[in-house]
Design a protein around this motif. Structure first.
Motif, PDB file in Angstrom:
ATOM      1  N   PRO A  47      37.504  33.689  38.922  1.00 37.48           N
ATOM      2  CA  PRO A  47      38.329  34.781  38.379  1.00 37.48           C
ATOM      3  C   PRO A  47      38.005  35.090  36.920  1.00 37.48           C
ATOM      4  CG  PRO A  47      39.677  33.308  39.705  1.00 37.48           C
ATOM      5  CD  PRO A  47      38.322  32.662  39.586  1.00 37.48           C
ATOM      6  N   ARG A  48      37.666  34.062  36.129  1.00 40.90           N
ATOM      7  CA  ARG A  48      37.320  34.294  34.724  1.00 40.90           C
ATOM      8  C   ARG A  48      36.053  35.135  34.623  1.00 40.90           C
ATOM      9  NH1 ARG A  48      37.051  30.124  29.588  1.00 40.90           N
ATOM     10  NH2 ARG A  48      35.974  31.544  28.190  1.00 40.90           N
ATOM     11  N   MET A  49      35.066  34.844  35.475  1.00 37.28           N
ATOM     12  CA  MET A  49      33.835  35.623  35.455  1.00 37.28           C
ATOM     13  C   MET A  49      34.098  37.068  35.849  1.00 37.28           C
ATOM     14  SD  MET A  49      31.385  32.745  37.221  1.00 37.28           S
ATOM     15  CE  MET A  49      30.045  33.885  37.539  1.00 37.28           C
ATOM     16  N   GLU A  50      34.958  37.257  36.855  1.00 39.00           N
ATOM     17  CA  GLU A  50      35.261  38.605  37.327  1.00 39.00           C
ATOM     18  C   GLU A  50      36.019  39.404  36.269  1.00 39.00           C
ATOM     19  OE1 GLU A  50      37.297  37.790  40.928  1.00 39.00           O
ATOM     20  OE2 GLU A  50      35.481  37.186  42.012  1.00 39.00           O
ATOM     21  N   PHE A  51      36.918  38.723  35.542  1.00 38.79           N
ATOM     22  CA  PHE A  51      37.628  39.412  34.473  1.00 38.79           C
ATOM     23  C   PHE A  51      36.676  39.770  33.337  1.00 38.79           C
ATOM     24  CE2 PHE A  51      40.221  39.361  30.539  1.00 38.79           C
ATOM     25  CZ  PHE A  51      41.022  40.453  30.825  1.00 38.79           C
ATOM     26  N   ASP A 104      48.507  44.972  35.662  1.00 37.58           N
ATOM     27  CA  ASP A 104      48.572  44.140  34.463  1.00 37.58           C
ATOM     28  C   ASP A 104      47.178  43.775  33.959  1.00 37.58           C
ATOM     29  OD1 ASP A 104      51.327  44.217  34.490  1.00 37.58           O
ATOM     30  OD2 ASP A 104      51.569  42.294  35.514  1.00 37.58           O
ATOM     31  N   THR A 105      46.293  43.414  34.875  1.00 45.00           N
ATOM     32  CA  THR A 105      44.925  43.062  34.494  1.00 45.00           C
ATOM     33  C   THR A 105      44.193  44.284  33.953  1.00 45.00           C
ATOM     34  OG1 THR A 105      44.879  41.345  36.196  1.00 45.00           O
ATOM     35  CG2 THR A 105      42.770  42.045  35.306  1.00 45.00           C
ATOM     36  N   TRP A 106      44.422  45.425  34.572  1.00 46.14           N
ATOM     37  CA  TRP A 106      43.827  46.688  34.129  1.00 46.14           C
ATOM     38  C   TRP A 106      44.235  46.992  32.684  1.00 46.14           C
ATOM     39  CZ3 TRP A 106      40.880  50.067  37.300  1.00 46.14           C
ATOM     40  CH2 TRP A 106      40.620  51.330  36.779  1.00 46.14           C
ATOM     41  N   ARG A 107      45.543  46.862  32.411  1.00 44.57           N
ATOM     42  CA  ARG A 107      46.073  47.136  31.084  1.00 44.57           C
ATOM     43  C   ARG A 107      45.523  46.129  30.066  1.00 44.57           C
ATOM     44  NH1 ARG A 107      50.885  46.439  32.312  1.00 44.57           N
ATOM     45  NH2 ARG A 107      51.187  48.500  33.215  1.00 44.57           N
ATOM     46  N   GLN A 108      45.416  44.874  30.476  1.00 43.02           N
ATOM     47  CA  GLN A 108      44.878  43.845  29.590  1.00 43.02           C
ATOM     48  C   GLN A 108      43.439  44.160  29.188  1.00 43.02           C
ATOM     49  OE1 GLN A 108      44.556  39.993  31.413  1.00 43.02           O
ATOM     50  NE2 GLN A 108      44.234  38.915  29.478  1.00 43.02           N
ATOM     51  N   ALA A 202      32.891  38.413  19.881  1.00 44.37           N
ATOM     52  CA  ALA A 202      33.845  37.535  20.557  1.00 44.37           C
ATOM     53  C   ALA A 202      35.236  38.146  20.487  1.00 44.37           C
ATOM     54  CB  ALA A 202      33.836  36.156  19.894  1.00 44.37           C
ATOM     55  N   VAL A 203      35.866  38.316  21.651  1.00 39.69           N
ATOM     56  CA  VAL A 203      37.196  38.928  21.689  1.00 39.69           C
ATOM     57  C   VAL A 203      38.131  38.040  22.507  1.00 39.69           C
ATOM     58  CG1 VAL A 203      36.472  40.392  23.635  1.00 39.69           C
ATOM     59  CG2 VAL A 203      38.538  40.978  22.323  1.00 39.69           C
ATOM     60  N   GLU A 204      39.291  37.791  21.961  1.00 40.34           N
ATOM     61  CA  GLU A 204      40.265  36.947  22.637  1.00 40.34           C
ATOM     62  C   GLU A 204      40.961  37.711  23.754  1.00 40.34           C
ATOM     63  OE1 GLU A 204      41.220  34.096  18.753  1.00 40.34           O
ATOM     64  OE2 GLU A 204      42.773  35.458  19.520  1.00 40.34           O
ATOM     65  N   ILE A 205      41.344  36.992  24.804  1.00 42.08           N
ATOM     66  CA  ILE A 205      41.913  37.629  25.997  1.00 42.08           C
ATOM     67  C   ILE A 205      43.435  37.604  26.013  1.00 42.08           C
ATOM     68  CG2 ILE A 205      39.861  37.181  27.395  1.00 42.08           C
ATOM     69  CD1 ILE A 205      41.298  34.785  28.614  1.00 42.08           C
ATOM     70  N   ALA A 206      44.041  37.199  24.907  1.00 35.15           N
ATOM     71  CA  ALA A 206      45.500  37.182  24.793  1.00 35.15           C
ATOM     72  C   ALA A 206      45.899  37.712  23.418  1.00 35.15           C
ATOM     73  CB  ALA A 206      46.033  35.760  25.000  1.00 35.15           C
ATOM     74  N   PRO A 207      47.138  38.208  23.280  1.00 32.33           N
ATOM     75  CA  PRO A 207      47.583  38.732  21.984  1.00 32.33           C
ATOM     76  C   PRO A 207      47.346  37.726  20.873  1.00 32.33           C
ATOM     77  CG  PRO A 207      49.214  39.191  23.686  1.00 32.33           C
ATOM     78  CD  PRO A 207      48.197  38.277  24.300  1.00 32.33           C
TER      79      PRO A 207
END
Length: 261
Positions: A47-51, A104-108, A202-207
Motif C-alpha cells: 500500500p505504501r508503494m501504491e500511495f 480521503d486518500t485522494w484528498r491527502q 522529500a515530502v511528509e505524508i502527514a500534517p
C-alpha cells in the motif's frame, strides 16, 4: 548520455524483464531467491508503494490522473445500495484498468502535491524539465542491460527524485537514504543518465506535510558504488548460471548490530 531515452508507459516499464532496475538490485541484495520471486510475480506491491505512485502522479503528471485513477465516494458497504454502487465502480475501474482511490486518500495526495509546489526550491526545480523519463543502457562492466526512470529530468541539472516519507528532517531523511538504499539508486541512475548528482524532494505524508530538498554529495556516490556494483555483478553471475540461491545453507554465527552494543 550513456543510454537511450525510451518512451515506455509505466505498465511496460515495470513489466519488462529484460533490463535491470534499482528495484531488482534491492531484491537481489537480500538474496537472489528474493529477486527470482519478485520477477515471477510472487511479491506484490505494498500500500505504501501504491500511495507513492499516486503522489507521483499528482506532483509530476497531473494530466494522467483521470485516466489512471477512479475516485470512490464514501460508501457504507453494509447497506445494499452502497454495496451495489461500489460493485458498479469496481467494474468500471477493472474495465478501464484504473486504480480505485477513496476520497480521503485522494484528498491527502492532493494536499501533498500542493505542499510540494508551495515549497520555493521544489517548485523552482519542477518548473522546467520533463517527468518520468526512462533510459536503457548497457553496463560496461557486466554487459547487462539496465534501466532507470527519473522522476524529473532537466538539462544541466542533477536528476530529481520525489520521495514520500514520514519524516523529512535532515537526520531522519539521512537514515532513509541508508535504509532504502538511495545511494544505490544514485549510482544506478547517474550511470544511465550520465549525471553525477541527484536531488531528492522529500515530502511528509502527514500534517503539516513539510517539504525539504536535499542534494547528494560525493560520499553518497562512493557508497552507491559500493552498494550497487556488487549487486549487479551478483545478478550477472546468477543469470549466467541460472541459479538463484536464498540465504546460506550452513550454520552462521550471529553478531549483534553495532547500535545494540
Amino acid at each position: 548520455m550513456a543510454g537511450q531515452l525510451i518512451d515506455w508507459p509505466d505498465e511496460k516499464y515495470h513489466a519488462d524483464r529484460t533490463a535491470v532496475s534499482k528495484s531488482w538490485l534491492d531484491h537481489i541484495h537480500r538474496s537472489p531467491a528474493h529477486l527470482r520471486a519478485y520477477l515471477d510475480g510472487l511479491i506484490p506491491s505494498t500500500p505504501r508503494m501504491e500511495f507513492g505512485s499516486l503522489v507521483h502522479a499528482w506532483v509530476l503528471e497531473p494530466d494522467s490522473i483521470e485516466s489512471r485513477y477512479l475516485k470512490i465516494p464514501k460508501l457504507d458497504r453494509r447497506r445494499k445500495a452502497d454495496k451495489e454502487k461500489y460493485a458498479e465502480l469496481e467494474a468500471v475501474a477493472k474495465a478501464r484498468n484504473m486504480a480505485m482511490i477513496d476520497e480521503d486518500t485522494w484528498r491527502q495526495a492532493m494536499t501533498i502535491r500542493d505542499a510540494v509546489y508551495r515549497h520555493k526550491a521544489a517548485a523552482a526545480i519542477l518548473g522546467k524539465g520533463d517527468p518520468e523519463q526512462a533510459v536503457l543502457w548497457t553496463n560496461p562492466e557486466t554487459g547487462e542491460l539496465c534501466k532507470a526512470k527519473a522522476d524529473w529530468l532537466r538539462e544541466n541539472f542533477p536528476l530529481v527524485d520525489v520521495k514520500t516519507t514520514t519524516d523529512a528532517s535532515p537526520s531522519a531523511f539521512a537514515r532513509s537514504v541508508v535504509n532504502y538504499r538511495y545511494c544505490a539508486q544514485l549510482r544506478h541512475y547517474c550511470e544511465g543518465f550520465e549525471r553525477d548528482r541527484m536531488v531528492w524532494v522529500a515530502v511528509e505524508i502527514a500534517p503539516p506535510y513539510a517539504v525539504a530538498v536535499y542534494a547528494s554529495d560525493d560520499a553518497m556516490m562512493k557508497r552507491g558504488i559500493e552498494e550497487r556494483d556488487p549487486d549487479l555483478r551478483l545478478y550477472a553471475e546468477c543469470k549466467s548460471k541460472n541459479e538463484w540461491p536464498g540465504y546460506a545453507d550452513s550454520v552462521q554465527t550471529l553478531t549483534l548490530p553495532r547500535w545494540a552494543a
